[in-house]
Design an enzyme around this catalytic site. Sequence first.
Site, PDB file in Angstrom:
ATOM      1  CG  ASP A  59      14.142 -48.515  -1.886  1.00 23.92           C
ATOM      2  OD1 ASP A  59      13.583 -48.968  -0.864  1.00 23.92           O
ATOM      3  OD2 ASP A  59      14.570 -47.353  -1.953  1.00 23.92           O
ATOM      4  CG  ASN A  86      17.447 -60.177   5.724  1.00 24.26           C
ATOM      5  OD1 ASN A  86      17.709 -60.694   6.811  1.00 24.26           O
ATOM      6  ND2 ASN A  86      18.252 -59.276   5.163  1.00 24.26           N
ATOM      7  CE1 TYR A 166      14.970 -53.549  13.467  1.00 25.92           C
ATOM      8  CE2 TYR A 166      15.080 -54.128  15.803  1.00 25.92           C
ATOM      9  CZ  TYR A 166      15.289 -54.452  14.475  1.00 25.92           C
ATOM     10  OH  TYR A 166      15.820 -55.680  14.149  1.00 25.92           O
ATOM     11  CE  LYS A 170      12.807 -56.216  12.340  1.00 24.88           C
ATOM     12  NZ  LYS A 170      12.870 -56.783  10.993  1.00 24.88           N
ATOM     13  CB  THR A 201      24.740 -57.139  11.167  1.00 26.78           C
ATOM     14  OG1 THR A 201      23.693 -56.486  11.892  1.00 26.78           O
ATOM     15  CG2 THR A 201      24.521 -58.638  11.164  1.00 26.78           C
TER      16      THR A 201
END
Length: 250
Positions: A59, A86, A166, A170, A201
């Site tokens: 994790d 990833n 998010y 990044k 996905t």
Amino acid sequence: MSRKAFITGANKGIGYETARQLAARGMTVLVGARDAELGQAAVDKLRADGADAHFVQIDVSDEESVNAAAARIEAEFGGLDVLVNNAAITGGMEGDGKASSGTLATLRRVYETNVFGLFAVTNALLPLLRRSESARIVNVSSEVGSLSLRTDPNNPMSQMVSAIPYTSSKTAVSMVTVLYAMELRDTAIKVNAANPGYTATDLNGNSGFRTVEQGAEPSVHLATLPADGPSGTFWGYLWGGEQEYGPIPW
Ligand code: NAP
């Protein structure tokens, strides 16, 4: 002896496909997953296709789990040549999805995985990667976090509604990539960021217009760079066109 690659978040999506493609190129793949059942199921599927695959529980948001995974990789596999950071989460949609609608709790949660987790995994595995003759670190980033694209009025990215957690995680991943590349520039370790492009996905409810085969391609490319390949670059699929593939502006 075959090269060993560790991919975090490899039980599904782009991570699983990255493991599949690296195994098809002859690498031993260490499938990182936080859920033991999902991780082992992914390994079983890869092995059924002939891959040399092994499950490593991790994790990335839990420092103890990260250190235990690093210790296990060293004890059981004796080294590491490729690290693909990833694993990531989006934090979901809050309010109307705009910057000011986000909550601090979500920002913290997303950073714990996407940024702090990536940092923790990289530092825990760097001693092993330093022993490799030609190590590669791939950080899976996203063009949604590209400052150049987001501030270019002629790019569709400048019009896209984006939640801060998010998107900014990044951007952070990109700078983390640059700083490791700078630190390691005189070593055999190359550090680059991959952009899968908008890929179908679970991350986006399978709404992406690229396949996982395409989405994994940038990570595989960067994980298998030759000795004269670049370090400190951002590479992958651009939003604009189906065929646009190459360097991405930071
Ligand atoms: P996905 O299908 O949701 O897979 C994410 C993977 O990360 C899952 O295996 C998940 O495990 C794992 N994960 C999440 N939190 C974790 C943690 N704390 N520790 C360990 N593993 C954890 O997403 P994906 O689309 O394949 O995303 C892969 C990478 O590509 C991410 O970095 C993502 O940001 C990036 N990306 C994706 C797109 C796209 O359009 N899909 C575009 C640009 C960039 P569980 O199954 O246990 O949840």
